[in-house]
Write a protein that holds these residues in place. Structure first.
Motif, PDB file in Angstrom:
ATOM      1  N   UNK A 365     -25.459 -16.087  23.398  1.00 52.02           N
ATOM      2  CA  UNK A 365     -25.467 -15.097  22.080  1.00 52.02           C
ATOM      3  C   UNK A 365     -24.561 -15.885  21.020  1.00 52.02           C
ATOM      4  N   UNK A 366     -23.818 -16.604  20.665  1.00 50.95           N
ATOM      5  CA  UNK A 366     -23.154 -17.717  19.788  1.00 50.95           C
ATOM      6  C   UNK A 366     -24.043 -18.596  19.520  1.00 50.95           C
ATOM      7  N   UNK A 367     -24.533 -19.210  19.940  1.00 51.73           N
ATOM      8  CA  UNK A 367     -25.419 -20.902  20.350  1.00 51.73           C
ATOM      9  C   UNK A 367     -26.332 -20.611  19.122  1.00 51.73           C
ATOM     10  N   UNK A 368     -27.175 -18.260  19.508  1.00 51.18           N
ATOM     11  CA  UNK A 368     -27.994 -18.475  19.076  1.00 51.18           C
ATOM     12  C   UNK A 368     -27.681 -18.209  17.260  1.00 51.18           C
ATOM     13  N   UNK A 369     -26.729 -17.961  17.184  1.00 49.86           N
ATOM     14  CA  UNK A 369     -26.282 -17.231  15.796  1.00 49.86           C
ATOM     15  C   UNK A 369     -26.062 -19.121  14.742  1.00 49.86           C
ATOM     16  N   UNK A 370     -25.460 -20.222  15.875  1.00 49.52           N
ATOM     17  CA  UNK A 370     -25.247 -21.114  14.969  1.00 49.52           C
ATOM     18  C   UNK A 370     -26.861 -21.490  14.970  1.00 49.52           C
TER      19      UNK A 370
END
Length: 497
Positions: A365-370
Motif C-alpha cells: 500500500x505504501x509502495x503504490x503511493x511512493x
C-alpha cells in the motif's frame, strides 16, 4: 539615459514578440528513438547512484569491521553511517557547481562528467586497503571517496531529470521521465541483491576479508558503459533552442539571479522534494531496520520482502507516468498524498502484526503511493523552472531539500520512536509530510502535463501534430506572461541605475 532607453525598448520588444503567432519552425519534432536512448542513458546513471546506495547500506556492518575495527559494534555502525551521511553534506555543493555548469555548457557534457566521477569514486572504495593494512589512512580515504560520490551525485539526479524532460515529446514526458525512477529501483535492487548473494556464497568471514570489495568493483564496467552511452547522446532540443535564441545582450545567469527572480519555484520545489524524499527514504531505506529492530521481524525475511516490493513497483511507476500524461501529474501526486494521509496508519498496523501476508500488504500500500511520486516527479520538478536556469535551480532545490529531509528521515524516525515508544511514529511522520504536500501541490503547483516546459518551445512526436499546436499558440506559450514579469524584474534595477 541611453541604457535606460535600450532597456525600455528591449521590454517592448519582449512584449511584442510574446503577442506574435507561433511559427512552424518554432515547434520541435522529437525523434522517439533518440528520446528512448536519452532515457536509457540517464536512467543507467541514476541506477549507478542507487546501486552504490544499496551496497553501502547493506554492507554497513562489514564496512564497519574493515575500516573501524577498534570500535565496538554499535559505535562501528555510527561511524560507518556518519561516513555515509558525509556524502549528503556535499551534495548541495555539487548540485550548485554542476547545475550552474549545465546551464552554461549544456546538459550532455555535465552528465557525462558526473557519471564518470561517480564511477571512479565508487571503484576507488573497493580498492582502498583495510584499516589493518594502513591504519587511519584507510578511514580518511573512505571519507574522501564518499565526499566525491556525494559531490558528483549533487549534479547527477537533477541533470538526469532535466535531460529527460527536455528530450521527450510534451505528451509523453510523464511516462518517459518515469523511466528515471525505474533506474532508481533497478539500481537499489541490483545493489542489495548482489550483496545478499555474495554474502550467502562467501560467508561473513570471507566478506570481511575481501568479498565486500566485489560489489564496488562491479561499478567500474557499469560506469564505462554509462559514460559511452551518455557521450553519444545529442544535446537536448530545449537547450539548443535556447542557445540559438541568445543574442549578444544575453548574459549568463548567476546564482543571485536564480535566488532573486526564481525564489518562488525554488521554495515550491523544496517542499515537493521534502515529502517525496520522506516517503522514499522511509520505505526503501528505513523499513528494513524497522522490521528487524523495532518489530523483531527476521532480518533476511524483511530484506527479501522489500526487494519483492521494489520489483512489483517497477511496472507501477511506469503506469503512474503513463496516466500522468493523460490526467495530469498534479492529480496523480494529489492522489498519492491523500492516500498516505488516510492509509499510513492502517498500513503500519498491518506491518506491526508480524503476519507475513499482512506485512507484505501494508508495504505494498505504501509502495503504490511512493510509485505515484516516482512516476511523476521526474517530469513535474523540471517543469517548475525556465530553460536558462532549469539545471542549476533544480540542482539547488533537490539537493538542499534531500540533504535536510531525505537522508535524515531514518535518523529522525528512529529517534522519535525511542522518545515516544510508539511504533506508529513512521505513519505519523508520513501523514505530517503529506499534509504539507497536499496544501502546496493544490494551491501553488500548476498542471504542466502535455504542455511545453517553461521557456521551451513545444515538442511533438509527429509532424502532423505541428498544425494542432499552431492553432492554439496561447496554449503552447502558456508561460510567456510569467516570463515577461521576470524579465521586467530583471530590467527594473538597470532602469534605476
Amino acid at each position: 539615459m541611453a541604457e535606460k532607453g535600450d532597456n525600455k525598448k528591449r521590454r517592448f520588444s519582449i512584449k511584442r514578440r510574446s503577442k506574435q503567432r507561433l511559427h512552424k519552425d518554432d515547434v520541435t519534432v522529437i525523434d522517439t528513438e533518440v528520446a528512448k536512448k536519452a532515457v536509457v542513458a540517464t536512467a543507467l546513471g541514476n541506477a549507478m547512484e542507487w546501486f552504490d546506495f544499496g551496497i553501502y547500506s547493506y554492507l554497513a556492518v562489514t564496512i564497519g569491521k574493515v575500516f573501524f575495527p577498534e570500535m565496538s559494534g554499535p559505535v562501528q555502525l555510527i561511524y560507518t553511517f556518519a561516513t555515509f551521511a558525509a556524502a549528503f553534506i556535499v551534495r548541495p555543493i555539487g548540485g550548485l557547481f554542476f547545475g550552474m555548469l549545465g546551464d552554461r555548457l549544456g546538459r550532455k557534457r555535465v552528465l557525462a562528467m558526473t557519471l564518470i566521477l561517480m564511477a571512479i569514486a565508487t571503484l576507488s572504495i573497493g580498492l582502498i586497503p583495510s584499516y589493518a593494512a594502513i591504519g587511519s589512512t584507510a578511514t580518511i580515504l573512505l571519507l574522501i571517496a564518499r565526499l566525491v560520490q556525494g559531490f558528483s551525485t549533487g549534479g547527477e539526479y537533477a541533470g538526469a531529470m532535466t535531460f529527460i524532460a527536455e528530450s521527450t515529446p510534451d505528451k509523453k514526458r510523464g511516462v518517459m521521465a518515469s523511466g528515471l525512477e525505474v533506474g532508481t529501483l533497478v539500481g537499489f535492487i541490483a545493489g542489495s541483491g548482489i550483496v545478499t548473494l555474495i554474502t550467502y556464497i562467501l560467508g561473513s568471514e570471507k566478506m570481511v576479508d575481501w568479498g565486500w570489495r566485489i560489489p564496488f568493483l562491479i561499478s567500474a564496467p557499469l560506469g564505462i558503459i554509462g559514460f559511452y552511452l551518455r557521450s553519444r547522446l545529442e544535446e537536448t532540443p530545449a537547450f539548443e533552442a535556447m542557445e540559438k535564441a541568445k543574442t549578444n545582450e544575453n548574459k549568463q545567469v548567476s546564482m543571485k539571479d536564480i535566488l532573486v527572480n526564481h525564489w518562488k519555484p525554488l521554495l515550491i520545489g523544496m517542499i515537493l522534494v521534502f515529502f517525496y524524499n520522506v516517503v522514499d527514504y522511509m520505505i526503501l531505506s528505513y523499513m528494513p531496520s524497522h522490521l528487524s529492530a523495532v518489530l523483531g521481524y527476521g532480518e533476511t525475511k524483511g530484506l527479501l520482502l522489500i526487494i519483492i516490493v521494489m520489483f512489483i513497483m517497477l511496472p507501477i511507476v511506469l503506469a503512474m507516468g503513463y496516466f500522468s500524461d493523460r490526467i495530469g501529474n498534479k492529480r496523480i501526486v494529489q492522489g498519492g498524498l491523500i492516500g498516505l494521509i488516510f492509509l499510513s496508519i492502517p498500513s503500519f498496523l498491518m506491518i506491526g502484526t508480524g503476519n507475513t501476508w499482512l506485512v507484505f500488504l501494508g508495504l505494498m500500500i505504501l509502495a503504490v503511493f511512493l510509485a505515484s511520486f516516482q512516476g511523476t516527479m521526474p517530469s513535474l520538478l523540471p517543469s517548475l523552472f525556465f530553460t536558462e536556469v532549469r539545471y542549476g535551480a533544480l540542482a539547488i532545490t533537490y539537493n538542499i531539500s534531500a540533504s535536510l529531509f531525505g537522508g535524515t528521515t531514518p535518523l529522525v524516525v528512529a529517534w522519535l520512536i525511542k522518545l515516544t515508544n510508539s511504533r506508529l511514529v513512521p505513519a505519523y511522520y508520513l501523514i505530517f509530510a503529506s499534509l504539507i504536500g497536499i496544501f502546496v501541490v493544490t494551491y501553488f503547483v500548476k498542471e504542466t502535463s502535455g504542455k511545453p516546459l517553461r521557456g521551451s518551445p513545444p515538442a511533438v512526436e509527429e509532424k502532423h501534430e505541428i498544425q494542432d499546436v499552431l492553432e492554439e499558440p496561447e496554449e503552447a506559450l502558456w508561460w510567456k506572461e510569467e516570463k515577461n514579469k521576470i524579465d521586467e524584474q530583471i530590467d527594473e534595477p538597470d532602469d534605476k541605475n
